[in-house]
Design a protein around this motif. Structure first.
Motif, PDB file in Angstrom:
ATOM      1  N   GLY A   1      50.331   2.010  23.339  1.00  0.00           N
ATOM      2  CA  GLY A   1      49.675   3.171  23.941  1.00  0.00           C
ATOM      3  C   GLY A   1      49.581   4.340  22.973  1.00  0.00           C
ATOM      4  O   GLY A   1      48.707   5.194  23.081  1.00  0.00           O
ATOM      5  N   TYR A   2      50.523   4.367  21.999  1.00  0.00           N
ATOM      6  CA  TYR A   2      50.498   5.435  21.001  1.00  0.00           C
ATOM      7  C   TYR A   2      49.903   4.981  19.676  1.00  0.00           C
ATOM      8  O   TYR A   2      49.246   5.742  18.994  1.00  0.00           O
TER       9      TYR A   2
ATOM     10  N   GLU B   1      44.409   2.611  18.059  1.00  0.00           N
ATOM     11  CA  GLU B   1      43.406   3.680  17.952  1.00  0.00           C
ATOM     12  C   GLU B   1      42.705   3.931  19.284  1.00  0.00           C
ATOM     13  O   GLU B   1      42.587   3.044  20.117  1.00  0.00           O
ATOM     14  N   GLU B   2      42.208   5.125  19.413  1.00  0.00           N
ATOM     15  CA  GLU B   2      41.371   5.514  20.553  1.00  0.00           C
ATOM     16  C   GLU B   2      42.011   5.219  21.901  1.00  0.00           C
ATOM     17  O   GLU B   2      41.357   4.827  22.842  1.00  0.00           O
ATOM     18  N   THR B   3      43.322   5.355  21.976  1.00  0.00           N
ATOM     19  CA  THR B   3      43.968   5.138  23.266  1.00  0.00           C
ATOM     20  C   THR B   3      43.836   6.392  24.117  1.00  0.00           C
ATOM     21  O   THR B   3      44.055   7.500  23.633  1.00  0.00           O
ATOM     22  N   ALA B   4      43.483   6.206  25.367  1.00  0.00           N
ATOM     23  CA  ALA B   4      43.339   7.348  26.271  1.00  0.00           C
ATOM     24  C   ALA B   4      44.704   7.960  26.566  1.00  0.00           C
ATOM     25  O   ALA B   4      45.725   7.276  26.493  1.00  0.00           O
TER      26      ALA B   4
ATOM     27  N   LEU C   1      52.846   6.805  27.811  1.00  0.00           N
ATOM     28  CA  LEU C   1      53.907   6.893  28.823  1.00  0.00           C
ATOM     29  C   LEU C   1      54.700   8.188  28.769  1.00  0.00           C
ATOM     30  O   LEU C   1      54.942   8.822  29.790  1.00  0.00           O
ATOM     31  N   PHE C   2      55.123   8.583  27.564  1.00  0.00           N
ATOM     32  CA  PHE C   2      56.026   9.729  27.480  1.00  0.00           C
ATOM     33  C   PHE C   2      55.296  11.027  27.847  1.00  0.00           C
ATOM     34  O   PHE C   2      55.892  11.945  28.409  1.00  0.00           O
ATOM     35  N   HIS C   3      54.013  11.092  27.542  1.00  0.00           N
ATOM     36  CA  HIS C   3      53.235  12.268  27.914  1.00  0.00           C
ATOM     37  C   HIS C   3      52.993  12.295  29.421  1.00  0.00           C
ATOM     38  O   HIS C   3      53.084  13.339  30.051  1.00  0.00           O
ATOM     39  N   PHE C   4      52.702  11.111  29.965  1.00  0.00           N
ATOM     40  CA  PHE C   4      52.581  10.994  31.424  1.00  0.00           C
ATOM     41  C   PHE C   4      53.880  11.466  32.077  1.00  0.00           C
ATOM     42  O   PHE C   4      53.892  12.301  32.977  1.00  0.00           O
TER      43      PHE C   4
END
Lengths: 361, 361
Positions: free
Chosen positions: B241-242, B245-248, B253-256
């Motif tokens: 997820g981090y 490339e170009e992951t939304a 997870l950690f930002h969510f």
């Protein structure tokens, strides 16, 4: 050994777990065993009804564990902390015994943390009953020697744990549904899935079951849901293999297992006889209510004895013949004995029999 | 709380296990921790490199456990049976301490089997160091109060277990890669998957790691492969997820988690202030090397204090306001305090805040 069966079983035994499933600690807060997945509980009862090897209904409690090893310790904890036992034990550890040869993990697991609650005291047959509480472990069919075992002790102040890991139709005749106070089972020996680390206990007394749950709660906060969901899927595939109509023979796990085991035991006995160096336990055929046939036991382990003056069978086999076994000394028995797994992959078993055949004194 | 994230993650975090997979007890016999699935070991190291919260490479050993609860006990076993400690302990149990408020499971797990190897001695800050061996548990960020904790004791004859379950960017600033002798982590608090029962320890000393492995070997013969394979899949989804490339943003997870926690803490503080009945810990913002930003901690638990003469906060909240919490007394602290989970589902958290807001003395 079971890998072949499960390769054939295909999708019926495959599990898909989405990332969002099985997140919580809890499975069913209305159940005494709050971390038991209801689906698994249902499949366990269904399988026991199908096989007829244990009484699992009518108010008996299912306690799930991280393999039956954890349930063994949970049972020691539950029994040694019961109010009736602590009242008379006066702070002394409760003796834990099992008749020789006993499963080598019993002493190791009992004494791992040098608990003040219980202590390993060895052979049940030579236990001096002083009238105090004790716990006897009865493993039947027996690991390591495959025999059907009765309790060695019978005082009213003793408690028992029945380890029935091997009481399945591929290993032994199912003669009666076992109906003891505490009975331990494990997926590992039933279907071959050792890596799943999933066992269950059938427990009559509610307070004993509660204390077993307490042990598992404190030591691992329950049992992997992933393992439980997978075990439910696998046990379901086993029962469906028998209960659904028109199922091919190849989907009947216990018949597959029994055929394999029977064949391996035949080959092992031929090899042992050919060498003249070894002896094996002799079993009497019994009528199996599940297979509706008279069958000879074909245990998961061979309890091999070196004859001809070989005192240390394990070293003899390892050093001279590159055969790895477990010495009888770990089971409270003589070093003339070794335990050999009968459940390895075909290739390994074939090499083992070849190497055994080649031995001459 | 994390369910929403994993519903969005879809197939990336889903696991398919065929019936024929993960049958054996063994994962990698060449590894000290022979029951660790290599894929999981790889994903654990990858995640620590990504987040920068712990030094996990360069010869540090990974020991996997059935949740960090089991690893805690494995570490107690490993430290209390080390030759240097047993030489001076002279058969007395090693004192185990942690500074108040400590995680309520430490005393329960330490004393579960009344081991002769170690014994719970309570608050590290009031421990009388007599020059003998001891074990201090350092939980940082702290369960229950969320503070960044330093060891209370510093003698050379003491050992430490660092419980870093909450050292993840959604709860606290990642200021430095932790680099202690024994560090415990758990999937549960990292990704939300509590039901998976999967933790890991990073261990510097090979012999300590070996004894931890021995403990897990005897108590549960390893750790569920199903859980390990699923954990590998889940941790992989987190790192990808981090790193891809170009992951939304929605796949981070950690930002969510941080956004959710931050919002919940804001609402909780508003509610507590509005009532005038409660106080909460005050945290200073710190620079987080992972988020490249200065952030205030948003712990997984709120350590709430009843003001205004309420002596038993847990009873007050339960009996008068139908709010279930855990009393401070279980954490070695005053009953004016309670611990409240901040990780429940949205619906439950909303009701909690509403009920809290409505409280007037």
């Amino acid at each position: 050994m079971y890998e072949k069966f499960w390769l054939e079983a295909g999708d019926a035994a495959a599990l898909i777990i989405p990332g969002s499933q099985a997140i919580s600690y809890f499975s069913d807060v209305t159940n005494l065993c709050w971390f038991l997945e209801p689906e698994l509980g249902g499949e366990i009862r269904r399988l026991h009804r199908l096989v007829g090897n244990a009484a699992a209904d009518d108010g008996r409690h299912i306690v799930v564990g991280t393999g039956s090893s954890q349930l063994f310790q949970a049972a020691l904890f539950a029994l040694s902390t019961s109010p009736e036992i602590t009242a008379v034990a006066a702070g002394r550890p409760i003796p834990v015994v099992s008749s020789v040869p006993y499963y080598s993990s019993y002493p190791a697991a009992t004494d791992l943390l040098r608990s003040s609650l219980f202590r390993w005291e060895g052979d049940a047959s030579s236990f001096e009953d002083s009238g105090g509480p004790y716990i006897e472990i009865v493993c039947s069919p027996s690991n390591p020697d495959g025999s059907v075992k009765a309790p060695a002790l019978s005082s009213s102040h003793g408690k028992r744990i029945h380890d029935l890991a091997y009481y399945w139709p591929q290993y032994t005749a199912i003669t009666t549904p076992a109906d003891h106070d505490i009975m331990l089972f494990t997926v590992s020996k039933c279907t071959g899935h050792a890596g799943i680390r999933l066992g269950w206990a059938l427990v009559k007394d509610e307070n004993v079951a509660k204390r077993m749950v307490k042990y598992i709660e404190v030591s691992t906060i329950g049992v992997s849901k992933d393992s439980q969901l997978r075990a439910a899927k696998i046990l379901k595939a086993v029962s469906s293999g028998y209960e659904l109509e028109e199922t091919a023979e190849s989907y009947k796990l216990f018949h597959f297992g029994w055929k394999m085991m029977n064949d391996r035991w035949r080959r092992l006995r031929e090899a042992a006889t050919a060498t003249g160096v070894f002896s094996l336990p002799v079993f009497q055929p019994e009528y199996c209510n599940f297979k509706n046939d008279s069958t000879s036991p074909s245990p998961a382990f061979a309890w091999l004895k070196c004859e001809g003056g070989i005192e240390d069978c394990e070293s003899f086999l390892r050093e001279n013949h590159k055969i790895l076994t477990r010495s009888g000394k770990h089971f409270g028995a003589h070093m003339k004995f070794v335990r050999i797994s009968m459940l390895d992959r075909d290739g390994t078993f074939n090499i083992f029999v070849e190497r055994l055949m080649s031995i001459k004194l």
